[in-house]
Design a protein around this motif. Structure first.
Motif, PDB file in Angstrom:
ATOM      1  N   LEU A 146       0.824  -1.214   0.000  1.00  0.00           N
ATOM      2  CA  LEU A 146       0.000   0.000   0.000  1.00  0.00           C
ATOM      3  C   LEU A 146       0.857   1.263   0.000  1.00  0.00           C
ATOM      4  N   PHE A 147       1.988   1.225   0.695  1.00  0.00           N
ATOM      5  CA  PHE A 147       2.894   2.371   0.698  1.00  0.00           C
ATOM      6  C   PHE A 147       3.449   2.636  -0.692  1.00  0.00           C
ATOM      7  N   ILE A 162       2.140   1.763  -3.590  1.00  0.00           N
ATOM      8  CA  ILE A 162       1.055   2.240  -4.455  1.00  0.00           C
ATOM      9  C   ILE A 162       0.760   3.707  -4.192  1.00  0.00           C
ATOM     10  N   SER A 163       0.668   4.093  -2.934  1.00  0.00           N
ATOM     11  CA  SER A 163       0.382   5.491  -2.627  1.00  0.00           C
ATOM     12  C   SER A 163       1.546   6.398  -3.019  1.00  0.00           C
ATOM     13  N   PHE A 164       2.772   5.913  -2.936  1.00  0.00           N
ATOM     14  CA  PHE A 164       3.940   6.695  -3.343  1.00  0.00           C
ATOM     15  C   PHE A 164       3.920   6.941  -4.843  1.00  0.00           C
ATOM     16  N   ARG A 212       1.258   6.790  -6.881  1.00  0.00           N
ATOM     17  CA  ARG A 212       0.110   7.628  -7.250  1.00  0.00           C
ATOM     18  C   ARG A 212       0.313   9.075  -6.818  1.00  0.00           C
ATOM     19  N   GLY A 213       1.062   9.290  -5.739  1.00  0.00           N
ATOM     20  CA  GLY A 213       1.302  10.638  -5.263  1.00  0.00           C
ATOM     21  C   GLY A 213       2.255  11.421  -6.147  1.00  0.00           C
ATOM     22  N   ARG A 214       3.098  10.729  -6.858  1.00  0.00           N
ATOM     23  CA  ARG A 214       4.072  11.398  -7.735  1.00  0.00           C
ATOM     24  C   ARG A 214       3.428  11.875  -9.025  1.00  0.00           C
ATOM     25  N   ARG A 215       2.268  11.359  -9.355  1.00  0.00           N
ATOM     26  CA  ARG A 215       1.616  11.736 -10.626  1.00  0.00           C
ATOM     27  C   ARG A 215       0.879  13.010 -10.505  1.00  0.00           C
TER      28      ARG A 215
END
Length: 51
Positions: free
Chosen positions: A41-42, A44-46, A48-51
């Protein structure tokens, strides 16, 4: 999620010290599963956060 992992690791250590091998093994396996879920999950969130 990481807090649950740490809780189960501490539970496994305490149970292992007190001689409850079955409980320690169960808590350790739960901690491993939760840790890997947390890592996935970390990541995936990392990403998605960069986009």
């Amino acid at each position: 999620m990481l807090r649950w992992t740490i809780t189960f690791i501490i539970l496994a250590i305490i149970a292992g010290v007190l001689g409850f091998g079955g409980i320690a093994a169960g808590a350790a396996s739960i901690a491993k599963v939760l840790f890997f879920i947390f890592i996935i999950l970390f990541i995936i969130s990392f990403i998605r956060g960069r986009r």
